[in-house]
Design a protein around this motif. Structure first.
Motif, PDB file in Angstrom:
ATOM      1  N   ARG A   1       0.856  -1.174   0.000  1.00 37.62           N
ATOM      2  CA  ARG A   1       0.000   0.000   0.000  1.00 37.62           C
ATOM      3  C   ARG A   1       0.895   1.228   0.000  1.00 37.62           C
ATOM      4  NH1 ARG A   1      -3.266   0.111   5.601  1.00 37.62           N
ATOM      5  NH2 ARG A   1      -4.639   1.363   4.306  1.00 37.62           N
ATOM      6  N   VAL A   2       0.361   2.349  -0.421  1.00 36.70           N
ATOM      7  CA  VAL A   2       1.129   3.588  -0.534  1.00 36.70           C
ATOM      8  C   VAL A   2       0.868   4.444   0.692  1.00 36.70           C
ATOM      9  CG1 VAL A   2       1.593   5.628  -1.946  1.00 36.70           C
ATOM     10  CG2 VAL A   2       0.927   3.486  -3.033  1.00 36.70           C
ATOM     11  N   CYS A   3       1.955   4.951   1.304  1.00 35.26           N
ATOM     12  CA  CYS A   3       1.806   5.852   2.454  1.00 35.26           C
ATOM     13  C   CYS A   3       1.164   7.154   1.995  1.00 35.26           C
ATOM     14  CB  CYS A   3       3.172   6.133   3.082  1.00 35.26           C
ATOM     15  SG  CYS A   3       3.102   7.272   4.488  1.00 35.26           S
ATOM     16  N   GLU A   4       0.085   7.539   2.643  1.00 40.08           N
ATOM     17  CA  GLU A   4      -0.661   8.735   2.256  1.00 40.08           C
ATOM     18  C   GLU A   4       0.088  10.023   2.573  1.00 40.08           C
ATOM     19  OE1 GLU A   4      -3.455   8.802   0.686  1.00 40.08           O
ATOM     20  OE2 GLU A   4      -4.276   6.779   0.871  1.00 40.08           O
ATOM     21  N   ILE A   5       1.143   9.930   3.361  1.00 35.20           N
ATOM     22  CA  ILE A   5       1.893  11.119   3.763  1.00 35.20           C
ATOM     23  C   ILE A   5       3.088  11.368   2.864  1.00 35.20           C
ATOM     24  CG2 ILE A   5       3.201  12.213   5.623  1.00 35.20           C
ATOM     25  CD1 ILE A   5       0.240  12.021   6.186  1.00 35.20           C
ATOM     26  N   CYS A   6       3.897  10.328   2.629  1.00 39.85           N
ATOM     27  CA  CYS A   6       5.172  10.528   1.938  1.00 39.85           C
ATOM     28  C   CYS A   6       5.309   9.740   0.646  1.00 39.85           C
ATOM     29  CB  CYS A   6       6.328  10.194   2.867  1.00 39.85           C
ATOM     30  SG  CYS A   6       6.400   8.446   3.335  1.00 39.85           S
ATOM     31  N   SER A   7       4.299   8.970   0.269  1.00 36.73           N
ATOM     32  CA  SER A   7       4.259   8.194  -0.979  1.00 36.73           C
ATOM     33  C   SER A   7       5.138   6.953  -0.961  1.00 36.73           C
ATOM     34  CB  SER A   7       4.639   9.072  -2.185  1.00 36.73           C
ATOM     35  OG  SER A   7       6.037   9.252  -2.303  1.00 36.73           O
ATOM     36  N   ALA A   8       5.733   6.586   0.185  1.00 34.83           N
ATOM     37  CA  ALA A   8       6.554   5.369   0.250  1.00 34.83           C
ATOM     38  C   ALA A   8       5.653   4.135   0.221  1.00 34.83           C
ATOM     39  CB  ALA A   8       7.396   5.370   1.518  1.00 34.83           C
ATOM     40  N   TYR A   9       6.225   3.011  -0.234  1.00 34.01           N
ATOM     41  CA  TYR A   9       5.475   1.750  -0.274  1.00 34.01           C
ATOM     42  C   TYR A   9       5.637   1.021   1.059  1.00 34.01           C
ATOM     43  CZ  TYR A   9       4.855   2.211  -5.318  1.00 34.01           C
ATOM     44  OH  TYR A   9       4.489   2.637  -6.557  1.00 34.01           O
ATOM     45  N   LEU A  10       4.530   0.506   1.582  1.00 36.20           N
ATOM     46  CA  LEU A  10       4.539  -0.285   2.809  1.00 36.20           C
ATOM     47  C   LEU A  10       3.984  -1.664   2.499  1.00 36.20           C
ATOM     48  CD1 LEU A  10       3.099   2.396   5.276  1.00 36.20           C
ATOM     49  CD2 LEU A  10       5.498   1.769   4.945  1.00 36.20           C
ATOM     50  N   GLY A  11       4.666  -2.692   3.003  1.00 34.82           N
ATOM     51  CA  GLY A  11       4.243  -4.063   2.736  1.00 34.82           C
ATOM     52  C   GLY A  11       3.502  -4.667   3.901  1.00 34.82           C
ATOM     53  N   ILE A  12       2.592  -5.565   3.596  1.00 38.66           N
ATOM     54  CA  ILE A  12       1.802  -6.189   4.646  1.00 38.66           C
ATOM     55  C   ILE A  12       2.666  -7.083   5.529  1.00 38.66           C
ATOM     56  CG2 ILE A  12       1.142  -8.261   3.359  1.00 38.66           C
ATOM     57  CD1 ILE A  12      -1.703  -7.839   4.515  1.00 38.66           C
ATOM     58  N   HIS A  13       3.826  -7.550   5.015  1.00 42.01           N
ATOM     59  CA  HIS A  13       4.718  -8.411   5.793  1.00 42.01           C
ATOM     60  C   HIS A  13       5.870  -7.633   6.435  1.00 42.01           C
ATOM     61  CE1 HIS A  13       2.479 -11.757   4.313  1.00 42.01           C
ATOM     62  NE2 HIS A  13       2.895 -11.609   3.059  1.00 42.01           N
ATOM     63  N   ASP A  14       5.817  -6.298   6.359  1.00 36.08           N
ATOM     64  CA  ASP A  14       6.881  -5.514   7.001  1.00 36.08           C
ATOM     65  C   ASP A  14       6.848  -5.735   8.513  1.00 36.08           C
ATOM     66  OD1 ASP A  14       7.700  -4.475   4.618  1.00 36.08           O
ATOM     67  OD2 ASP A  14       6.614  -2.572   4.822  1.00 36.08           O
ATOM     68  N   ASN A  15       8.041  -5.941   9.097  1.00 38.35           N
ATOM     69  CA  ASN A  15       8.083  -6.164  10.549  1.00 38.35           C
ATOM     70  C   ASN A  15       7.992  -4.830  11.291  1.00 38.35           C
ATOM     71  OD1 ASN A  15      10.696  -4.975  10.580  1.00 38.35           O
ATOM     72  ND2 ASN A  15      11.620  -6.943  10.066  1.00 38.35           N
ATOM     73  N   ASP A  16       7.868  -4.917  12.600  1.00 37.11           N
ATOM     74  CA  ASP A  16       7.682  -3.727  13.423  1.00 37.11           C
ATOM     75  C   ASP A  16       8.861  -2.769  13.302  1.00 37.11           C
ATOM     76  OD1 ASP A  16       5.360  -4.955  14.179  1.00 37.11           O
ATOM     77  OD2 ASP A  16       6.155  -5.714  16.084  1.00 37.11           O
ATOM     78  N   ARG A  17      10.062  -3.292  13.211  1.00 34.77           N
ATOM     79  CA  ARG A  17      11.248  -2.447  13.106  1.00 34.77           C
ATOM     80  C   ARG A  17      11.227  -1.629  11.816  1.00 34.77           C
ATOM     81  NH1 ARG A  17      13.589  -0.151  16.519  1.00 34.77           N
ATOM     82  NH2 ARG A  17      13.078   1.573  15.149  1.00 34.77           N
ATOM     83  N   ARG A  18      10.865  -2.308  10.750  1.00 36.28           N
ATOM     84  CA  ARG A  18      10.783  -1.622   9.449  1.00 36.28           C
ATOM     85  C   ARG A  18       9.739  -0.516   9.488  1.00 36.28           C
ATOM     86  NH1 ARG A  18       9.446   0.846   5.542  1.00 36.28           N
ATOM     87  NH2 ARG A  18       9.240   0.199   3.378  1.00 36.28           N
TER      88      ARG A  18
END
Length: 319
Positions: free
Chosen positions: A187-204
């Motif tokens: 999904r795309v971050c609504e603030i900065c346009s970066a991509y976020l993954g559903i499997h990203d860990n908490d640290r990421r």
């Protein structure tokens, strides 16, 4: 901003334009000076050394000029630079929002389409993960600042959210076919346009939400809202002052209008009086001329009769 730039800014803040008497001075009012920089919201500075680094600003960034501007503003002088900064910042954020919408469109076209039920479960995993990332980043910031109690309170909330995320991930896993579960749902971050993954860990996620890029965009967006309200408030204040000035000047304008009307009436009456006097004068002159002509005519007829009478008297009688 690098450590060297930060030191320069601190020196300029303390010393203003007297930092280097040998260097050529530039006034903050110069059109070449970046207005968003003076207000602390130039995207070139805020996003420097991030994935969204857009290079060096075309306008001048002079810390001494900025310090002079801040001192002058603190003394009550209003340069009204906010409108210029707002226009530039609004244009930049508008471009970023267009980029976000395009990224969303690309993801919708390239990622495997999910059923409505699976889409809802995936979004829930994303939402809880974002909450964890934001709270972790904030807890770390508070810990660095020495606010340990608030930091621990946030960490307790994070632990509860982790349990909620595990449950959401399990629901999502069970709703997805085993062959496609490992595919990264972005999904795309609504603030900065970066991509976020559903499997990203908490640290990421914490690194993202506490990172310079994301926080920089939060700063720019918050500044945009602030400038919009400030510019609108100043415009409303100017309108109110104009209306008050017009209201105060209305009695004066009415008095001036009445005085002008009286002057016009007086001039008109005077002109009319002059016209009447001229007409009377011309009438008297004509009357005198007629009397003179009449008298002259009578005198001429009398002389004519006297000459005829005298001529008849002088004729000799017949023998």
């Amino acid at each position: 901003m690098s450590a060297k730039d930060e030191m320069r800014a601190m020196l300029a803040q303390l010393m203003g334009s007297t930092e280097d008497n040998n260097a050529p001075k530039i006034r903050f009012s110069d059109s070449k000076v970046c207005r968003p920089f003076l207000l602390g919201c130039c995207p070139h500075d805020v996003l420097d050394s991030t994935r969204f680094d857009i290079g060096k600003c075309r306008r001048i960034h002079d810390f001494a000029a900025k310090a002079d501007y801040e001192k002058d503003s603190a003394d009550g002088r209003d340069w009204n630079f906010e409108a210029d900064a707002l226009s530039e910042l609004r244009s930049f954020i508008r471009d970023v929002d267009r980029r976000i919408e395009l990224s969303k469109k690309d993801l919708a076209e390239t990622q495997e389409e999910l059923s409505t039920e699976v889409e809802v479960k995936a979004n829930l995993v994303h939402d809880v993960g974002e909450q964890i990332g934001k709270k972790l980043a904030e807890a770390e910031r508070l810990g660095v600042e020495g606010n340990v109690e608030e930091s621990l309170k946030l960490m307790t909330e994070v632990e509860k959210l982790k349990e909620e995320k595990k449950k959401a991930e399990m629901d999502y896993r069970n709703a997805m076919p085993a062959s496609t579960y490992q595919q990264q749902k972005l999904r795309v971050c609504e603030i900065c346009s970066a991509y976020l993954g559903i499997h990203d860990n908490d640290r990421r996620l914490a690194d993202h939400f506490g990172g310079k890029l994301h926080l920089g965009f939060i700063k720019l967006r918050d500044k945009l809202v602030f400038l919009e309200k400030l510019v609108d408030a100043k415009a409303a204040k100017r309108r109110k002052e104009r209306e008050e000035n017009q209201a105060r000047s209305s009695p004066d304008r009415n008095r001036d209008r009445d005085r002008d009307r009286r002057d016009r009436d007086r001039d008109r009456d005077r002109d009319r009086g002059d016209d009447r006097r001229k007409r009377r004068s011309r009438s008297r002159s004509r009357d005198r001329q007629r009397d003179s002509d009449r008298r002259s005519s009578k005198s001429s007829r009398r002389d004519s009769r006297e000459r005829r009478s005298h001529s008849q008297a002088e004729k000799p009688t017949s023998p």
